[in-house]
Design a protein around this motif. Structure first.
Motif, PDB file in Angstrom:
ATOM      1  N   ASN A  96       0.799  -1.306  -0.055  1.00 28.90           N
ATOM      2  CA  ASN A  96      -0.007  -0.045   0.120  1.00 28.90           C
ATOM      3  C   ASN A  96       0.926   1.365  -0.068  1.00 28.90           C
ATOM      4  OD1 ASN A  96      -2.854   1.041   0.387  1.00 28.90           O
ATOM      5  ND2 ASN A  96      -1.680   2.280   1.944  1.00 28.90           N
ATOM      6  N   VAL A  97       1.943   1.303   0.740  1.00 31.87           N
ATOM      7  CA  VAL A  97       2.797   2.427   0.702  1.00 31.87           C
ATOM      8  C   VAL A  97       3.406   2.572  -0.392  1.00 31.87           C
ATOM      9  CG1 VAL A  97       4.934   3.201   1.522  1.00 31.87           C
ATOM     10  CG2 VAL A  97       3.395   2.137   3.289  1.00 31.87           C
ATOM     11  N   PHE A  98       3.949   1.600  -1.213  1.00 34.29           N
ATOM     12  CA  PHE A  98       4.567   1.632  -2.548  1.00 34.29           C
ATOM     13  C   PHE A  98       3.416   2.176  -3.511  1.00 34.29           C
ATOM     14  CE2 PHE A  98       6.327  -0.291  -6.504  1.00 34.29           C
ATOM     15  CZ  PHE A  98       7.605   0.451  -6.580  1.00 34.29           C
ATOM     16  N   VAL A 100       0.512   3.897  -2.908  1.00 35.68           N
ATOM     17  CA  VAL A 100       0.184   5.349  -2.661  1.00 35.68           C
ATOM     18  C   VAL A 100       1.446   6.114  -3.356  1.00 35.68           C
ATOM     19  CG1 VAL A 100      -0.139   6.914  -0.759  1.00 35.68           C
ATOM     20  CG2 VAL A 100      -1.198   4.845  -0.745  1.00 35.68           C
ATOM     21  N   ALA A 101       2.749   5.880  -2.992  1.00 37.22           N
ATOM     22  CA  ALA A 101       3.757   6.640  -3.656  1.00 37.22           C
ATOM     23  C   ALA A 101       3.582   6.885  -5.028  1.00 37.22           C
ATOM     24  CB  ALA A 101       5.281   5.962  -3.183  1.00 37.22           C
ATOM     25  N   ILE A 102       3.286   5.672  -5.698  1.00 33.22           N
ATOM     26  CA  ILE A 102       3.133   5.831  -7.214  1.00 33.22           C
ATOM     27  C   ILE A 102       1.962   6.691  -7.375  1.00 33.22           C
ATOM     28  CG2 ILE A 102       2.154   4.370  -9.322  1.00 33.22           C
ATOM     29  CD1 ILE A 102       3.555   2.022  -8.087  1.00 33.22           C
ATOM     30  N   GLY A 103       0.836   6.492  -6.861  1.00 30.79           N
ATOM     31  CA  GLY A 103      -0.403   7.476  -7.118  1.00 30.79           C
ATOM     32  C   GLY A 103      -0.102   9.005  -6.758  1.00 30.79           C
ATOM     33  N   TYR A 104       0.783   9.348  -5.719  1.00 25.38           N
ATOM     34  CA  TYR A 104       1.427  10.873  -5.565  1.00 25.38           C
ATOM     35  C   TYR A 104       1.984  11.293  -6.642  1.00 25.38           C
ATOM     36  CZ  TYR A 104      -0.226  10.356  -0.710  1.00 25.38           C
ATOM     37  OH  TYR A 104      -1.033  10.136   0.578  1.00 25.38           O
ATOM     38  N   TRP A 353      19.067   3.304  -0.569  1.00 18.97           N
ATOM     39  CA  TRP A 353      17.725   2.410  -0.368  1.00 18.97           C
ATOM     40  C   TRP A 353      16.514   3.477  -1.033  1.00 18.97           C
ATOM     41  CZ3 TRP A 353      13.526  -0.149  -0.526  1.00 18.97           C
ATOM     42  CH2 TRP A 353      12.440   0.065   0.319  1.00 18.97           C
ATOM     43  N   SER A 354      16.406   4.713  -0.397  1.00 18.69           N
ATOM     44  CA  SER A 354      15.496   5.827  -0.775  1.00 18.69           C
ATOM     45  C   SER A 354      15.584   6.015  -2.202  1.00 18.69           C
ATOM     46  CB  SER A 354      15.499   7.103   0.075  1.00 18.69           C
ATOM     47  OG  SER A 354      16.647   7.406  -0.065  1.00 18.69           O
ATOM     48  N   THR A 355      16.682   6.051  -2.812  1.00 18.92           N
ATOM     49  CA  THR A 355      16.957   6.493  -4.243  1.00 18.92           C
ATOM     50  C   THR A 355      16.214   5.232  -5.240  1.00 18.92           C
ATOM     51  OG1 THR A 355      18.816   8.113  -3.658  1.00 18.92           O
ATOM     52  CG2 THR A 355      18.422   7.106  -6.121  1.00 18.92           C
ATOM     53  N   VAL A 356      16.567   4.147  -4.768  1.00 19.66           N
ATOM     54  CA  VAL A 356      16.115   2.901  -5.598  1.00 19.66           C
ATOM     55  C   VAL A 356      14.365   2.978  -5.597  1.00 19.66           C
ATOM     56  CG1 VAL A 356      15.823   0.396  -5.564  1.00 19.66           C
ATOM     57  CG2 VAL A 356      18.021   1.566  -5.266  1.00 19.66           C
ATOM     58  N   PHE A 357      14.048   3.262  -4.299  1.00 21.08           N
ATOM     59  CA  PHE A 357      12.411   2.932  -3.906  1.00 21.08           C
ATOM     60  C   PHE A 357      11.807   4.185  -4.795  1.00 21.08           C
ATOM     61  CE2 PHE A 357       8.605   4.732  -1.947  1.00 21.08           C
ATOM     62  CZ  PHE A 357       8.220   3.508  -1.567  1.00 21.08           C
ATOM     63  N   PHE A 370      -2.067   6.628 -15.295  1.00 20.10           N
ATOM     64  CA  PHE A 370      -3.744   6.833 -15.320  1.00 20.10           C
ATOM     65  C   PHE A 370      -4.108   7.113 -13.928  1.00 20.10           C
ATOM     66  CE2 PHE A 370      -2.428   3.183 -18.288  1.00 20.10           C
ATOM     67  CZ  PHE A 370      -2.165   4.091 -19.393  1.00 20.10           C
ATOM     68  N   PHE A 371      -4.313   8.312 -13.753  1.00 17.26           N
ATOM     69  CA  PHE A 371      -5.010   8.972 -12.590  1.00 17.26           C
ATOM     70  C   PHE A 371      -5.795   8.185 -11.941  1.00 17.26           C
ATOM     71  CE2 PHE A 371      -7.204  11.785  -9.771  1.00 17.26           C
ATOM     72  CZ  PHE A 371      -6.252  12.043  -8.806  1.00 17.26           C
ATOM     73  N   ASN A 372      -7.130   8.366 -12.605  1.00 13.38           N
ATOM     74  CA  ASN A 372      -8.139   7.487 -11.865  1.00 13.38           C
ATOM     75  C   ASN A 372      -8.146   6.154 -11.871  1.00 13.38           C
ATOM     76  OD1 ASN A 372      -9.476  10.202 -12.345  1.00 13.38           O
ATOM     77  ND2 ASN A 372     -11.467   9.092 -12.379  1.00 13.38           N
ATOM     78  N   ASP A 373      -7.403   5.361 -12.875  1.00 12.68           N
ATOM     79  CA  ASP A 373      -7.293   3.839 -12.707  1.00 12.68           C
ATOM     80  C   ASP A 373      -6.564   3.634 -11.372  1.00 12.68           C
ATOM     81  OD1 ASP A 373      -8.902   3.909 -15.034  1.00 12.68           O
ATOM     82  OD2 ASP A 373      -7.007   3.708 -16.407  1.00 12.68           O
ATOM     83  N   ILE A 374      -5.633   4.331 -11.329  1.00  5.66           N
ATOM     84  CA  ILE A 374      -4.375   4.018 -10.146  1.00  5.66           C
ATOM     85  C   ILE A 374      -5.046   4.363  -8.951  1.00  5.66           C
ATOM     86  CG2 ILE A 374      -2.063   4.520  -9.279  1.00  5.66           C
ATOM     87  CD1 ILE A 374      -2.294   2.613 -11.645  1.00  5.66           C
ATOM     88  N   VAL A 375      -5.865   5.656  -8.752  1.00  9.98           N
ATOM     89  CA  VAL A 375      -6.552   5.820  -7.669  1.00  9.98           C
ATOM     90  C   VAL A 375      -7.596   4.845  -7.088  1.00  9.98           C
ATOM     91  CG1 VAL A 375      -8.060   7.721  -6.557  1.00  9.98           C
ATOM     92  CG2 VAL A 375      -6.141   8.313  -7.563  1.00  9.98           C
ATOM     93  N   GLY A 376      -8.531   4.527  -8.233  1.00  5.39           N
ATOM     94  CA  GLY A 376      -9.414   3.396  -7.923  1.00  5.39           C
ATOM     95  C   GLY A 376      -8.672   1.953  -7.485  1.00  5.39           C
ATOM     96  N   LEU A 377      -7.552   1.726  -8.133  1.00  7.97           N
ATOM     97  CA  LEU A 377      -6.844   0.372  -7.838  1.00  7.97           C
ATOM     98  C   LEU A 377      -6.478   0.545  -6.228  1.00  7.97           C
ATOM     99  CD1 LEU A 377      -6.013  -2.289  -8.444  1.00  7.97           C
ATOM    100  CD2 LEU A 377      -3.972  -1.394  -9.547  1.00  7.97           C
ATOM    101  N   LEU A 378      -5.738   1.766  -5.775  1.00 12.03           N
ATOM    102  CA  LEU A 378      -5.183   1.898  -4.418  1.00 12.03           C
ATOM    103  C   LEU A 378      -6.266   1.792  -3.609  1.00 12.03           C
ATOM    104  CD1 LEU A 378      -2.533   4.681  -5.272  1.00 12.03           C
ATOM    105  CD2 LEU A 378      -2.322   2.429  -4.889  1.00 12.03           C
TER     106      LEU A 378
END
Length: 447
Positions: A96-98, A100-104, A353-357, A370-378
């Protein structure tokens, strides 16, 4: 010292709730219509409140009045559930953290592109519809890599205030622009059942309805910080009672705000409501106000990214430090002269580690922008496990509810019903991702 009150806890919860999920609510209601849209928003609000009361009961281990405090959601899970469920929780949490970071990353790049598009149109009279999002994602990632090196970023209280102010700023602008648009047309748009079959195929209608569920669920994702908020409250009266009151106040206020924003957006744009309301406003006057709103989103997401990810960075560092106590790579610190202090100690492991993340989140964001698709999936992936399943399991364990008793069966029915909703929402979002991929080429096509 824990000196928080119902009102301070309410403020923290509202800050966590009102965020980047808001601009997509008008689109979600457009898929569902005037009847189902607001009804489902209210349903998610009720479920969120009910399960929050279950989780707050598990704040203390053992005796609810004198037991040891749990300082985070993870602590409550470790103290009450078995090893298998603990591992499952950790997996869900870090995925979920990973995610949400993609969504942001996607949301911030979308807002930066909206500012660029708006300014270009009003300065040159040109409509640059096709803008490559990759440079904006890379710029956002570069900033996050730098901020990731700041120790205890999530303890900088003034940044929480900045993030909260930004959230309220762009949410208020969104509401104001919707009201202005509605006043301009003088007509309430939309239909009772949302976008009709004909404008969409029956299959597309089903997938979009399912995805709308995920978008609404994402707007209520705050459970990761609920116990941390409860830990700020003073002991008398009990933290549980005060947090329940705070949950009522904050969820009620946020839901009212969401319903008004979502419905006003739908009333203004009808079935043509854009996927991201603030981005959809790009060429409408006053364009500078929309630019301010999108800039506020970017600032808020820069902070939210760190608040979301730094606990994971710290966890990995501590885990590796315990496993490899003699490793020079893990323990090494590089001293860098700094004008505001004697020197800044840069941890080599944290840097790598943070750079790789961050690079990983940028890479996936470029593949699926795809903003809406990713938000819906998250929203779908986080809703059932974090908002329903684990609070229910913790409550059953804490209260020692007998298996197959009436209360146990009722709790399981709620959990299974929400699981079905989660599966449907996830399926809708994934289906729409595949549809979008048909017209999108990663790394080479503008979106």
């Amino acid at each position: 010292m824990n000196a928080g009150t119902v009102w301070t806890a309410s403020a923290l919860i509202i800050t966590a709730l009102i965020g980047s999920g808001g601009p997509s609510l008008a689109w979600a209601i457009a898929q569902l219509g005037w009847i189902a849209g607001p009804t489902i928003v209210l349903l998610f609000a009720f479920v969120t409140y009910y399960t929050s009361t279950l989780l707050t009961t598990c704040y203390r281990s053992g005796d609810p009045a004198t037991g040891d405090r749990n300082y985070a959601y993870m602590g409550a899970v470790r103290d009450n559930l078995g090893s298998l469920k603990i591992k499952l929780f950790e997996l869900v949490l870090y995925v979920n953290v990973f995610g949400v970071a993609i969504g942001y990353t996607i949301a911030s790049s979308t807002s930066m592109m909206a500012i660029k598009r708006s300014n270009c149109f009003h300065e040159k009279g040109e409509d640059p519809r096709h803008i490559n999002s990759n440079p904006y994602m890379i710029a956002f990632g570069f900033v996050e890599i730098i901020f990731s090196q700041i120790p205890n970023f999530n303890r900088l209280w003034w940044l929480s205030i900045v993030a909260a102010f930004m959230s309220f700023a762009y949410s208020t602008i969104e509401l104001g622009l919707s009201i202005a648009k509605l006043a301009e047309t003088g007509k309430i748009k939309g239909s009772l059942t949302g976008i009709n079959i004909g404008a969409l195929t029956s299959t597309q209608k089903i997938w979009r309805n399912f995805q709308a569920l995920g978008n609404i669920a994402f707007a209520y994702s705050y459970f990761l910080i609920l116990i941390e908020v409860q830990d700020t409250i003073r002991s008398s009266p009990s933290e549980s009672k005060m947090t329940k009151k705070a949950s009522v106040i904050s969820i009620a206020a946020t839901t009212l705000f969401y319903v008004i924003c979502g419905c006003m957006g739908y009333a203004a744009f009808g079935n043509m409501a854009p996927k991201n309301l603030l981005v959809g406003f790009g060429f409408y006057n006053p364009y500078w106000m929309v630019d301010i709103a999108n800039a506020a989103i970017v600032i808020q997401l820069v902070c939210a990214y760190q608040f979301n990810c730094q606990p994971l960075f710290d966890h990995v560092e501590k885990t590796l430090g315990k496993k490899f106590p003699n490793s020079q790579f893990i323990s090494r610190e590089i001293e860098i002269p700094a004008p505001w202090r004697r020197s800044y100690k840069l941890k080599l492991l944290r840097l790598v580690w943070s750079t790789v993340f961050v690079i990983g989140t940028i890479f996936i964001s470029m593949l699926l922008p795809f903003f809406n698709d990713i938000v819906g999936l998250l929203g779908a992936l986080g809703f059932w496990p974090l908002t329903v399943f684990f609070p229910v399991e913790l409550y059953i364990k804490q209260k020692k509810i007998p298996k197959w008793s009436t209360k146990w069966v009722c709790l399981q029915i709620v959990s299974v019903a929400c699981l079905i909703i989660t599966i449907a929402a996830a399926a809708g979002s994934v289906a729409n991702v595949f549809l979008d991929l048909k017209s999108f080429k990663p790394f080479s096509t503008d979106y």
